[in-house]
Design a protein around this motif. Structure first.
Motif, PDB file in Angstrom:
ATOM      1  N   ILE A 293      -3.728  -6.067   4.527  1.00 35.71           N
ATOM      2  CA  ILE A 293      -4.093  -7.062   5.001  1.00 35.71           C
ATOM      3  C   ILE A 293      -3.319  -8.465   4.313  1.00 35.71           C
ATOM      4  O   ILE A 293      -3.133  -8.258   3.357  1.00 35.71           O
ATOM      5  N   ASP A 294      -2.849  -9.375   5.067  1.00 35.53           N
ATOM      6  CA  ASP A 294      -1.936 -10.389   4.846  1.00 35.53           C
ATOM      7  C   ASP A 294      -2.574 -11.234   4.003  1.00 35.53           C
ATOM      8  O   ASP A 294      -3.880 -11.132   3.855  1.00 35.53           O
TER       9      ASP A 294
ATOM     10  N   LYS B 188      -6.640 -12.077   7.358  1.00 36.00           N
ATOM     11  CA  LYS B 188      -6.885 -11.762   8.909  1.00 36.00           C
ATOM     12  C   LYS B 188      -5.834 -11.024   9.489  1.00 36.00           C
ATOM     13  O   LYS B 188      -6.158 -10.327  10.710  1.00 36.00           O
ATOM     14  N   THR B 189      -4.611 -11.037   9.039  1.00 41.79           N
ATOM     15  CA  THR B 189      -3.362 -10.503   9.798  1.00 41.79           C
ATOM     16  C   THR B 189      -3.080  -8.811   9.263  1.00 41.79           C
ATOM     17  O   THR B 189      -2.919  -8.865   7.956  1.00 41.79           O
ATOM     18  N   VAL B 190      -3.121  -8.104  10.215  1.00 39.98           N
ATOM     19  CA  VAL B 190      -2.781  -6.774   9.731  1.00 39.98           C
ATOM     20  C   VAL B 190      -1.106  -6.425   9.729  1.00 39.98           C
ATOM     21  O   VAL B 190      -0.526  -6.764  10.503  1.00 39.98           O
TER      22      VAL B 190
ATOM     23  N   SER C 205       0.606  -1.291   0.129  1.00 45.98           N
ATOM     24  CA  SER C 205      -0.062  -0.147  -0.063  1.00 45.98           C
ATOM     25  C   SER C 205       0.937   1.277  -0.093  1.00 45.98           C
ATOM     26  O   SER C 205       1.985   1.219   0.767  1.00 45.98           O
ATOM     27  N   ALA C 206       0.329   2.394  -0.659  1.00 50.22           N
ATOM     28  CA  ALA C 206       1.338   3.653  -0.765  1.00 50.22           C
ATOM     29  C   ALA C 206       1.242   4.274   0.739  1.00 50.22           C
ATOM     30  O   ALA C 206       0.282   4.422   1.211  1.00 50.22           O
TER      31      ALA C 206
ATOM     32  N   SER D  76      -6.809  -7.063  -0.216  1.00 56.15           N
ATOM     33  CA  SER D  76      -5.882  -6.541   0.842  1.00 56.15           C
ATOM     34  C   SER D  76      -6.039  -5.268   1.519  1.00 56.15           C
ATOM     35  O   SER D  76      -5.080  -4.948   2.156  1.00 56.15           O
ATOM     36  N   ILE D  77      -7.126  -4.646   1.063  1.00 54.84           N
ATOM     37  CA  ILE D  77      -7.175  -3.140   1.604  1.00 54.84           C
ATOM     38  C   ILE D  77      -7.522  -3.170   3.060  1.00 54.84           C
ATOM     39  O   ILE D  77      -8.550  -3.984   3.414  1.00 54.84           O
TER      40      ILE D  77
END
Length: 585
Positions: free
Chosen positions: A299-300, A304-306, A288-289, A510-511
């Protein structure tokens, strides 16, 4: 939703039992009152609960009485009330009413000799006044001074009834803006006083999610944009002139940029600015920029994982690409002093050929301004490391747009403010906001679709997209922004194809989604400020070569020492709640 229906059915059944067991004069409400109280209570917690449980669903409540038990007690089994479909009757006031509004006047309009007094003639506002009986008193502020003047407004306590983009400027967050008595929570008003806006929120759950705070507040009437209107664009006339193909990967970008530089003498083949987020390459490397006011989060692969984007390999890979491009003279050599995409300075002077932009840049007039008859700036799909790979960090729909209006918590007319804004989301409000007045700005074609007239498509001294602001809704007005409206304003082939081109391969999976509560936001802001500043400074140093990328691990260690790990935990907690809300829906 099923979970909510069961709770509602249970409370209905309990209310019947309590009404039988409570002595006369007790305060236990009747069943019909209980339904509305449940809805109001839930709404105050941030959810608009609808009493829509059916008779078939009501018995799922474990403690509800059997039908035979109810009959023995001389009572019929409770029946769920049908949801009331509210409408707002216009006009909303018997006497003329003027509401004040703190409004941003965008500087780019002055490029086309548009002055502030044009607001008085904007069709959306004129028709809204005719229909609602409410006029607006605009307090105009230039966008360069907007944030400063808004802070002064809040400090003075002399609030306007409406404030444009207020929730984005309240430093402590949306929850605090409500708790501090600055902005009005719209949730308790939505069903009865903003039913049309509420319908759009329900029809577009992602839109509602983006607007809803951690505590369940919604403080904005926001623009909903049906389409995504930005992506990479390239000088296709130069690509054809050199016998090349449009790039698909970042390796292709390098090759095309070299050709632009070596064969055409282009000074800045690839362009980005000092904020770095205006570079199309971040998503290409799967990250992400970085934002101007926050870190980059995503999001991975497990869903579930940030993760903080800077901790991923792709972040370093992107910085490496930018470093190499800068060192080789393939990018904007003075990007650190460029605050935005300066078309006059770079694009129209033929000094750059590949940038991230929007459909407005594809309007007619480029050939005249560049002096190159074959000028052809075109949209291309997102660049990726591997051709055809999905872009998981961009969406095909625009969702929450750039425009939003909040209602002051100090207004004397909260209901009138809400009902006025609701009109923008009615069928008539959407029509005039998108197309203006029939017979003036648009006519219906043989298929019954609105089509802009020459007053927009052949406006003197301005492209159609600027003319639409003058004859429909001024930029900054929140409304339901349709794809058909945008397409109707296109006059060039480059414009007409851009939305479909940019939608290619975008999944958005993945946002990051998630809203921190007030306690979390306070802690996050206390830690994040220094990290945001330091990470931006170091990214610029990595790109320019002032710091070696061999030290990237040391950089991450510094970020961790400053509290990056705690920020990840806070973001994760908020995301976990978001996932739980999806399960309950």
């Amino acid at each position: 939703m099923k979970h909510r229906k069961r709770i509602l059915a249970l409370m209905l059944a309990m209310a019947v039992m309590l009404s039988l067991l409570t002595a006369c004069g007790a305060s236990t409400p009747a069943v019909s009152s209980t339904v509305s109280d449940v809805a109001a209570s839930s709404a105050s917690a941030g959810e608009t609960v609808e009493a829509e449980a059916t008779e078939a669903e009501a018995p799922v409540a474990a403690d509800a009485p059997e039908a035979s038990d109810a009959e023995e007690m001389g009572e019929e089994p409770p029946e769920a009330e049908e949801e009331i479909e509210y409408t707002v009757t216009y006009p909303i006031t018997d006497e003329p009413l003027t509401l004040s509004i703190f409004w941003t006047f965008h500087n780019f309009l002055s490029m086309f000799n548009v002055t502030a007094d044009v607001i008085e003639e904007i069709p959306t506002f004129k028709m809204a006044e005719e229909v609602t009986g409410v006029s607006l008193d605009f307090r105009l502020v230039g966008e360069e001074n907007f944030a400063e003047n808004l802070q002064l407004l809040w400090a003075s306590g002399d609030y306007c009834d409406f404030i444009t983009n207020a929730e984005r400027e309240y430093a402590s967050g949306v929850d605090a803006s409500v708790e501090d008595g600055v902005l009005l929570d719209l949730v308790p008003y939505l069903r009865e006083h903003a039913p049309d806006y509420n319908r759009i929120l329900k029809e577009h759950p992602d839109f509602k999610t983006e607007l809803t705070s951690s505590e369940g507040y919604i403080v904005s009437f926001a623009e909903y944009c049906e389409y995504s209107d930005s992506g990479p664009v390239i000088r296709m006339d130069w690509v054809r002139q050199l016998g090349l193909e449009a790039p698909k990967t970042m390796d292709d970008v390098t090759a095309v940029a070299r050709a632009f530089r070596d064969d055409l003498g282009v000074r800045n083949p690839v362009m980005w600015n000092s904020d770095l987020d205006a570079f199309f390459g971040w998503n290409a490397f799967g990250v992400s920029a970085p934002g101007v006011s926050d870190l980059a989060w995503q999001i991975d692969e497990d869903g579930k994982t940030v993760v903080a984007s800077m901790t991923l390999d792709g972040y370093k890979d992107c910085l490496t690409w930018m470093h190499d491009a800068f060192a080789e003279g393939l990018c904007t050599d003075d990007f650190m002093s460029v605050m935005n995409i300066a078309y006059d300075q770079y694009v129209y002077s033929n000094q750059t050929g590949l940038i991230y932009s929007n459909s407005n840049s594809l309007a007619s007039g480029g050939a005249e301004r560049t002096g190159q008859p074959d000028y052809d700036l075109r949209a291309i799909p997102d660049l990726m490391q591997k051709a055809g790979s999905p872009n998981k960090l961009a969406k095909t729909s625009g969702g929450v747009g750039a425009s939003a209006l909040a209602v002051s918590a100090q207004t004397e007319y909260p209901v009138e403010c809400v009902e006025y804004m609701n009109w923008l989301y009615t069928e008539d409000g959407i029509l005039v906001s998108n197309y203006g007045i029939e017979g003036d700005a648009f006519e219906y074609d043989e298929n019954g679709k609105p089509q802009y007239t020459d007053i927009i498509m052949n406006a003197e001294g301005m492209p159609p997209f600027v003319a639409t602001f003058l004859h429909t809704s001024l930029v900054g007005t929140p409304y339901y922004n349709t794809t058909e409206r945008k397409i109707a304003s296109f006059s060039t082939e480059a414009e007409k194809e851009c939305i479909d081109v940019w939608a290619t391969g975008r999944t958005g999976e993945s946002i990051y989604q998630g809203k921190m509560n007030m306690t979390e936001s306070a802690e996050y802001n206390q830690i994040a400020g220094d990290i945001i500043t330091a990470s931006a400074e170091q990214a610029l140093r990595f790109i320019t070569g002032d710091r070696s990328l061999d030290e990237y691990d040391a950089f991450l260690a510094d970020m961790e020492a400053m509290g990056l790990g705690r920020l990840v935990e806070l973001k994760q907690e908020a995301y976990n709640r978001y996932l739980e809300s999806l399960e309950e829906a």
